[in-house]
Scaffold this motif. Structure first.
Motif, short mmCIF file in Angstrom:
data_model
loop_
_atom_site.label_atom_id
_atom_site.label_comp_id
_atom_site.label_asym_id
_atom_site.label_seq_id
_atom_site.Cartn_x
_atom_site.Cartn_y
_atom_site.Cartn_z
N SER A 61 7.58 35.94 30.74
CA SER A 61 8.98 35.55 30.55
C SER A 61 9.84 36.80 30.60
O SER A 61 9.54 37.79 29.91
N ALA A 62 10.89 36.76 31.40
CA ALA A 62 11.79 37.91 31.54
C ALA A 62 13.15 37.57 30.94
O ALA A 62 13.71 36.50 31.20
N GLN A 63 13.67 38.48 30.12
CA GLN A 63 15.02 38.35 29.57
C GLN A 63 15.96 39.22 30.40
O GLN A 63 15.78 40.43 30.47
N LEU A 64 16.95 38.59 31.03
CA LEU A 64 17.86 39.28 31.93
C LEU A 64 19.29 39.18 31.42
O LEU A 64 19.61 38.28 30.65
N SER A 65 20.13 40.10 31.86
CA SER A 65 21.54 40.09 31.45
C SER A 65 22.42 40.33 32.67
O SER A 65 22.92 41.44 32.90
N PRO A 66 22.63 39.31 33.49
CA PRO A 66 23.48 39.47 34.67
C PRO A 66 24.92 39.81 34.28
O PRO A 66 25.47 39.26 33.33
N VAL A 67 25.51 40.74 35.02
CA VAL A 67 26.92 41.11 34.84
C VAL A 67 27.67 40.62 36.07
O VAL A 67 27.40 41.06 37.19
N VAL A 68 28.61 39.70 35.87
CA VAL A 68 29.31 39.07 37.00
C VAL A 68 30.82 39.10 36.74
O VAL A 68 31.27 39.31 35.62
N ALA A 69 31.58 38.88 37.81
CA ALA A 69 33.04 38.87 37.69
C ALA A 69 33.62 37.79 38.60
O ALA A 69 33.11 37.55 39.70
N ALA A 70 34.69 37.13 38.13
CA ALA A 70 35.36 36.09 38.91
C ALA A 70 36.87 36.31 38.82
O ALA A 70 37.38 36.82 37.82
N ASP A 71 37.58 35.93 39.89
CA ASP A 71 39.04 36.08 39.95
C ASP A 71 39.70 34.72 40.16
O ASP A 71 39.10 33.79 40.73
N ASP A 72 40.95 34.63 39.71
CA ASP A 72 41.70 33.39 39.88
C ASP A 72 43.17 33.72 40.14
O ASP A 72 43.72 34.65 39.54
N GLU A 73 43.80 32.97 41.05
CA GLU A 73 45.22 33.13 41.35
C GLU A 73 45.91 31.77 41.27
O GLU A 73 45.37 30.78 41.76
N ARG A 74 47.12 31.76 40.69
CA ARG A 74 47.88 30.53 40.58
C ARG A 74 49.36 30.83 40.85
O ARG A 74 49.79 31.99 40.83
N LEU A 75 50.12 29.78 41.09
CA LEU A 75 51.54 29.90 41.41
C LEU A 75 51.76 30.87 42.57
O LEU A 75 52.54 31.81 42.49
N PHE A 76 51.02 30.61 43.67
CA PHE A 76 51.16 31.38 44.90
C PHE A 76 50.90 32.87 44.67
O PHE A 76 51.54 33.73 45.26
N GLY A 77 49.93 33.14 43.78
CA GLY A 77 49.54 34.53 43.55
C GLY A 77 50.32 35.25 42.48
O GLY A 77 50.07 36.43 42.21
N ILE A 78 51.28 34.56 41.87
CA ILE A 78 52.07 35.21 40.82
C ILE A 78 51.21 35.46 39.57
O ILE A 78 51.28 36.52 38.95
N LEU A 79 50.40 34.46 39.21
CA LEU A 79 49.52 34.61 38.05
C LEU A 79 48.12 34.96 38.54
O LEU A 79 47.45 34.15 39.19
N LYS A 80 47.71 36.17 38.23
CA LYS A 80 46.38 36.62 38.61
C LYS A 80 45.58 36.92 37.35
O LYS A 80 46.09 37.51 36.40
N SER A 81 44.32 36.51 37.35
CA SER A 81 43.45 36.76 36.21
C SER A 81 42.05 37.09 36.70
O SER A 81 41.65 36.73 37.80
#
Length: 212
Positions: A61-81
């Motif tokens: 059994s392997a214990q792993l810790s993936p590090v990931v990132a996701a982006d989101d844009e709303r209101l035609f790119g005005i709100l970015k997170s």
């Protein structure tokens, strides 16, 4: 505004299950006592009895810790997170013992040696522990819908990354070695108990070359 309350954790790996050997020894002993013949009988039959009811045997059994990132844009790119996540995951490596039969074993009476071919090693689907996930979020205003989408995207990415990490040749080799060592040790014991003396058990996994 940046939420920095949590920081990513380093990747960690788990050692093979320490209780596997003793469990197989007990299974072999009680199996032989319950079903084995009173004389030496068939060494392959005795060995198959020791492996009965194992089903899918977890060998590592392997214990792993993936590090990931996701982006989101709303209101035609005005709100970015953006959300960076560290999501712990466990991956189990198993052998389907239900596939074991006489064709996977060969007994050399003169050498007192049992040759065993195990079914292929199987890598399980990553089991994500989102309850222990750590997040770093960036954005002036992150709406609830945006946060939910970021979390879903990160979960999918973490599962994919954990699966790729689990297929690392180093981890696969460790799992293969754990499987062969456990079966080797614990098939030798019931044969010795049955009266075959000091036997040798060689184990390889299907697809591996036979030893010279």
């Amino acid at each position: 505004m940046v939420d920095t309350r949590l920081t990513p954790a380093p990747q960690r790996f788990a050692a093979p299950w320490l209780g596997l050997a003793s469990a197989l020894v007990l299974a072999a002993w009680f199996g032989w006592k319950a079903y084995g013949p009173r004389d030496l009988g068939d060494p392959i039959a005795n060995s198959l009895v020791a492996l009965e009811k194992q089903d899918k045997l977890t060998v590592f059994s392997a214990q792993l810790s993936p590090v990931v990132a996701a982006d989101d844009e709303r209101l035609f790119g005005i709100l970015k997170s953006r959300q960076v996540a560290v999501i712990p995951a466990r991956v189990d490596y198993t052998i389907d013992m239900d596939a074991m039969d006489r064709n996977r074993m060969k007994w050399d009476a003169a050498a007192k040696r049992l040759d065993v071919i195990l079914p292929p090693l199987q890598i399980g689907r990553p089991n994500l522990d989102e309850g222990r996930a750590q997040y770093l979020r960036e954005g002036v205003w992150i709406t609830p819908d945006a946060q939910a989408k970021l979390t879903r995207d990160n979960t999918l990415l973490a599962e994919k990354q954990a699966g790729a990490q689990a297929a690392n040749p180093v981890l696969v080799d460790l799992a293969r070695s754990a499987a062969k060592d456990a079966v080797r040790r614990n098939l030798a014991i019931p044969l010795q108990v049955a009266g075959y003396g000091d036997v040798t058990v060689t184990v390889r996994i299907e697809g591996e070359p036979a030893a010279n």
